[in-house]
Motif scaffolding. Structure first.
Motif, PDB file in Angstrom:
ATOM      1  N   VAL A  57      11.480 -24.438  54.489  1.00 32.46           N
ATOM      2  CA  VAL A  57      12.085 -24.916  55.731  1.00 32.46           C
ATOM      3  C   VAL A  57      13.600 -24.853  55.561  1.00 32.46           C
ATOM      4  CG1 VAL A  57      12.447 -26.931  57.208  1.00 32.46           C
ATOM      5  CG2 VAL A  57      10.157 -26.431  56.324  1.00 32.46           C
ATOM      6  N   VAL A  58      14.263 -24.190  56.486  1.00 36.09           N
ATOM      7  CA  VAL A  58      15.716 -24.068  56.435  1.00 36.09           C
ATOM      8  C   VAL A  58      16.324 -24.937  57.525  1.00 36.09           C
ATOM      9  CG1 VAL A  58      17.686 -22.495  56.554  1.00 36.09           C
ATOM     10  CG2 VAL A  58      15.516 -21.717  55.565  1.00 36.09           C
ATOM     11  N   ILE A  59      17.089 -25.944  57.133  1.00 37.60           N
ATOM     12  CA  ILE A  59      17.714 -26.847  58.110  1.00 37.60           C
ATOM     13  C   ILE A  59      18.887 -26.127  58.766  1.00 37.60           C
ATOM     14  CG2 ILE A  59      18.864 -29.061  58.451  1.00 37.60           C
ATOM     15  CD1 ILE A  59      17.466 -30.049  55.897  1.00 37.60           C
ATOM     16  N   PRO A  60      18.902 -26.035  60.101  1.00 39.80           N
ATOM     17  CA  PRO A  60      20.013 -25.351  60.777  1.00 39.80           C
ATOM     18  C   PRO A  60      21.336 -26.083  60.556  1.00 39.80           C
ATOM     19  CG  PRO A  60      18.156 -25.636  62.267  1.00 39.80           C
ATOM     20  CD  PRO A  60      17.875 -26.473  61.063  1.00 39.80           C
ATOM     21  N   PRO A  61      22.434 -25.365  60.601  1.00 39.06           N
ATOM     22  CA  PRO A  61      23.735 -25.989  60.353  1.00 39.06           C
ATOM     23  C   PRO A  61      24.162 -26.966  61.443  1.00 39.06           C
ATOM     24  CG  PRO A  61      23.998 -23.694  61.021  1.00 39.06           C
ATOM     25  CD  PRO A  61      22.543 -23.904  60.780  1.00 39.06           C
ATOM     26  N   TYR A  62      23.493 -26.934  62.594  1.00 42.76           N
ATOM     27  CA  TYR A  62      23.886 -27.827  63.688  1.00 42.76           C
ATOM     28  C   TYR A  62      23.176 -29.180  63.634  1.00 42.76           C
ATOM     29  CZ  TYR A  62      19.721 -25.732  65.991  1.00 42.76           C
ATOM     30  OH  TYR A  62      18.459 -25.273  66.288  1.00 42.76           O
ATOM     31  N   SER A  63      22.509 -29.495  62.517  1.00 42.92           N
ATOM     32  CA  SER A  63      21.833 -30.787  62.381  1.00 42.92           C
ATOM     33  C   SER A  63      22.096 -31.402  61.021  1.00 42.92           C
ATOM     34  CB  SER A  63      20.322 -30.616  62.567  1.00 42.92           C
ATOM     35  OG  SER A  63      19.637 -31.822  62.306  1.00 42.92           O
ATOM     36  N   THR A  64      22.142 -32.738  60.999  1.00 43.35           N
ATOM     37  CA  THR A  64      22.258 -33.470  59.744  1.00 43.35           C
ATOM     38  C   THR A  64      21.126 -34.480  59.594  1.00 43.35           C
ATOM     39  OG1 THR A  64      23.723 -35.112  60.775  1.00 43.35           O
ATOM     40  CG2 THR A  64      24.771 -33.252  59.653  1.00 43.35           C
ATOM     41  N   ALA A  65      20.090 -34.352  60.431  1.00 41.03           N
ATOM     42  CA  ALA A  65      18.972 -35.305  60.378  1.00 41.03           C
ATOM     43  C   ALA A  65      17.674 -34.582  60.719  1.00 41.03           C
ATOM     44  CB  ALA A  65      19.197 -36.478  61.329  1.00 41.03           C
ATOM     45  N   CYS A  66      17.166 -33.819  59.751  1.00 45.76           N
ATOM     46  CA  CYS A  66      15.917 -33.090  59.925  1.00 45.76           C
ATOM     47  C   CYS A  66      14.759 -33.956  59.414  1.00 45.76           C
ATOM     48  CB  CYS A  66      15.968 -31.764  59.172  1.00 45.76           C
ATOM     49  SG  CYS A  66      14.534 -30.708  59.397  1.00 45.76           S
ATOM     50  N   HIS A  67      13.768 -34.196  60.271  1.00 47.35           N
ATOM     51  CA  HIS A  67      12.643 -35.069  59.943  1.00 47.35           C
ATOM     52  C   HIS A  67      11.337 -34.287  59.858  1.00 47.35           C
ATOM     53  CE1 HIS A  67      14.285 -39.300  61.178  1.00 47.35           C
ATOM     54  NE2 HIS A  67      15.220 -38.571  60.593  1.00 47.35           N
ATOM     55  N   TYR A  68      10.410 -34.787  59.039  1.00 44.08           N
ATOM     56  CA  TYR A  68       9.049 -34.255  58.947  1.00 44.08           C
ATOM     57  C   TYR A  68       8.124 -35.062  59.859  1.00 44.08           C
ATOM     58  CZ  TYR A  68       8.738 -38.381  56.011  1.00 44.08           C
ATOM     59  OH  TYR A  68       8.826 -39.671  55.556  1.00 44.08           O
ATOM     60  N   GLU A  69       7.070 -34.400  60.362  1.00 44.61           N
ATOM     61  CA  GLU A  69       6.016 -35.053  61.133  1.00 44.61           C
ATOM     62  C   GLU A  69       4.712 -34.304  60.838  1.00 44.61           C
ATOM     63  OE1 GLU A  69       6.892 -35.359  65.300  1.00 44.61           O
ATOM     64  OE2 GLU A  69       8.872 -36.245  64.976  1.00 44.61           O
ATOM     65  N   ALA A  70       3.863 -34.846  59.978  1.00 43.29           N
ATOM     66  CA  ALA A  70       2.606 -34.186  59.628  1.00 43.29           C
ATOM     67  C   ALA A  70       1.588 -34.349  60.752  1.00 43.29           C
ATOM     68  CB  ALA A  70       2.054 -34.767  58.333  1.00 43.29           C
ATOM     69  N   GLU A  71       0.844 -33.270  61.036  1.00 38.38           N
ATOM     70  CA  GLU A  71      -0.050 -33.295  62.191  1.00 38.38           C
ATOM     71  C   GLU A  71      -1.317 -32.468  61.951  1.00 38.38           C
ATOM     72  OE1 GLU A  71       1.823 -32.638  65.923  1.00 38.38           O
ATOM     73  OE2 GLU A  71       3.730 -33.538  65.285  1.00 38.38           O
ATOM     74  N   LEU A  72      -2.353 -32.799  62.695  1.00 35.62           N
ATOM     75  CA  LEU A  72      -3.545 -31.964  62.779  1.00 35.62           C
ATOM     76  C   LEU A  72      -3.258 -30.818  63.733  1.00 35.62           C
ATOM     77  CD1 LEU A  72      -6.617 -31.452  62.264  1.00 35.62           C
ATOM     78  CD2 LEU A  72      -7.037 -32.859  64.303  1.00 35.62           C
ATOM     79  N   ALA A  73      -3.508 -29.583  63.266  1.00 34.89           N
ATOM     80  CA  ALA A  73      -3.334 -28.399  64.105  1.00 34.89           C
ATOM     81  C   ALA A  73      -4.702 -27.889  64.547  1.00 34.89           C
ATOM     82  CB  ALA A  73      -2.597 -27.313  63.333  1.00 34.89           C
ATOM     83  N   VAL A  74      -4.756 -27.405  65.779  1.00 33.87           N
ATOM     84  CA  VAL A  74      -5.997 -26.905  66.365  1.00 33.87           C
ATOM     85  C   VAL A  74      -5.782 -25.445  66.753  1.00 33.87           C
ATOM     86  CG1 VAL A  74      -7.649 -27.169  68.251  1.00 33.87           C
ATOM     87  CG2 VAL A  74      -6.558 -29.201  67.261  1.00 33.87           C
ATOM     88  N   LEU A  75      -6.657 -24.560  66.289  1.00 27.54           N
ATOM     89  CA  LEU A  75      -6.580 -23.134  66.607  1.00 27.54           C
ATOM     90  C   LEU A  75      -7.592 -22.802  67.695  1.00 27.54           C
ATOM     91  CD1 LEU A  75      -5.587 -20.221  65.989  1.00 27.54           C
ATOM     92  CD2 LEU A  75      -7.382 -20.124  64.231  1.00 27.54           C
ATOM     93  N   ILE A  76      -7.114 -22.269  68.804  1.00 20.82           N
ATOM     94  CA  ILE A  76      -7.995 -21.883  69.898  1.00 20.82           C
ATOM     95  C   ILE A  76      -8.641 -20.526  69.592  1.00 20.82           C
ATOM     96  CG2 ILE A  76      -8.104 -21.273  72.359  1.00 20.82           C
ATOM     97  CD1 ILE A  76      -7.730 -24.268  71.832  1.00 20.82           C
ATOM     98  N   GLY A  77      -9.963 -20.471  69.762  1.00 19.83           N
ATOM     99  CA  GLY A  77     -10.681 -19.241  69.482  1.00 19.83           C
ATOM    100  C   GLY A  77     -11.272 -18.573  70.703  1.00 19.83           C
ATOM    101  N   THR A  78     -11.360 -19.326  71.813  1.00 17.45           N
ATOM    102  CA  THR A  78     -11.947 -18.797  73.045  1.00 17.45           C
ATOM    103  C   THR A  78     -11.048 -19.151  74.215  1.00 17.45           C
ATOM    104  OG1 THR A  78     -14.163 -19.195  72.144  1.00 17.45           O
ATOM    105  CG2 THR A  78     -14.008 -18.752  74.507  1.00 17.45           C
ATOM    106  N   ASP A  79     -10.718 -18.166  75.027  1.00 16.06           N
ATOM    107  CA  ASP A  79      -9.848 -18.388  76.187  1.00 16.06           C
ATOM    108  C   ASP A  79     -10.461 -19.400  77.145  1.00 16.06           C
ATOM    109  OD1 ASP A  79      -8.536 -16.307  74.979  1.00 16.06           O
ATOM    110  OD2 ASP A  79      -8.597 -14.956  76.689  1.00 16.06           O
ATOM    111  N   GLY A  80      -9.592 -20.104  77.877  1.00 22.34           N
ATOM    112  CA  GLY A  80     -10.111 -21.030  78.876  1.00 22.34           C
ATOM    113  C   GLY A  80      -9.034 -21.575  79.782  1.00 22.34           C
ATOM    114  N   LYS A  81      -9.417 -21.889  80.997  1.00 23.01           N
ATOM    115  CA  LYS A  81      -8.557 -22.508  82.007  1.00 23.01           C
ATOM    116  C   LYS A  81      -9.337 -23.637  82.654  1.00 23.01           C
ATOM    117  CE  LYS A  81      -5.053 -22.845  84.964  1.00 23.01           C
ATOM    118  NZ  LYS A  81      -3.737 -23.370  84.527  1.00 23.01           N
ATOM    119  N   ASP A  82      -8.667 -24.781  82.874  1.00 23.55           N
ATOM    120  CA  ASP A  82      -9.322 -25.944  83.483  1.00 23.55           C
ATOM    121  C   ASP A  82     -10.614 -26.290  82.739  1.00 23.55           C
ATOM    122  OD1 ASP A  82      -7.343 -26.221  85.492  1.00 23.55           O
ATOM    123  OD2 ASP A  82      -8.327 -24.706  86.714  1.00 23.55           O
TER     124      ASP A  82
END
Length: 218
Positions: A57-82
């Motif tokens: 992870v490369v912190i951009p030069p325009y920030s001095t407060a980069c935070h982590y947030e661990a999360e569950l990621a979900v991968l979509i395998g089938t298209d869908g609407k509504d």
């Protein structure tokens, strides 16, 4: 091109939209002094934000407060609407571990001005992402433990059962706004314990029964 992989299978997905949910855990809302939203808070990251396991992870030069947030990621395998909530999980190909890297100082400034968050959330390397475990191997996405260790010390430990909006509801809601397509990734929010990283730090994020990943910071 960034891809999402499911090991031990022939399944590899070209990553499309990365749709993120903010303020989805009560304790995280409280620790940042935010209001509980009436509807899911949605923002996007580009596929160029993705960093693989073992990356940096490369912190951009325009920030001095980069935070982590661990999360569950979900991968979509089938298209869908509504998509009806009762059918939402059938559109999931797999589950993974993500870290939503956030430039907190930039985000706070944007929020005060009523402006979008994308430059605080979507910068290059802002989305460390593990490989994905097949959905069939995760019996209940609302019964998982998310942990993040910073330099070996545990900083986050929370259950997905504490989500305000569970995974099925998130998928259904997002599909009323965006057509969900194969390869889209959804980040479902973070539990309490977020904090700052600095160059030289190492992070490990893991979700029991889903996966584990590590990244360094510079």
């Amino acid at each position: 091109m960034k891809t999402a992989k499911i090991p031990a299978t022939d399944n590899e997905y070209l990553i499309g939209k990365i749709l993120c949910i903010g303020r989805n855990y009560v304790d995280h809302i409280k620790e940042l002094g935010n209001e509980t939203p009436a509807a899911p808070v949605v923002f996007l990251k580009p596929a160029t934000a993705v960093v693989d396991d073992g990356g940096t992870v490369v912190i951009p030069p325009y920030s001095t407060a980069c935070h982590y947030e661990a999360e569950l990621a979900v991968l979509i395998g089938t298209d869908g609407k509504d998509i009806p909530e009762a059918e939402a999980l059938s559109h999931v190909a797999g589950y993974g571990v993500a870290i939503d890297m956030t430039l907190r100082d930039v985000q706070d400034s944007l929020k005060k001005k009523g402006l979008p968050w994308e430059i605080a959330k979507g910068f290059d390397t802002s989305c460390p992402l593990s490989v994905f475990t097949p959905a069939a191997q995760v019996p209940d996405p609302q019964d998982l433990t998310i942990r993040l260790l910073l330099n070996g010390a545990e900083r986050q430990n929370g259950s997905t059962g504490l989500m305000i909006n569970p995974v099925a509801r998130i998928i259904s809601y997002l599909s009323t706004i965006f057509t969900l397509e194969e390869g889209d990734v959804i980040l479902t929010g973070t539990p309490a314990g977020v904090g700052r990283v600095q160059p030289g730090d190492g992070m490990v994020a893991e979700i029991t029964g889903v996966g584990r990943m590590s990244v360094t910071v510079e």
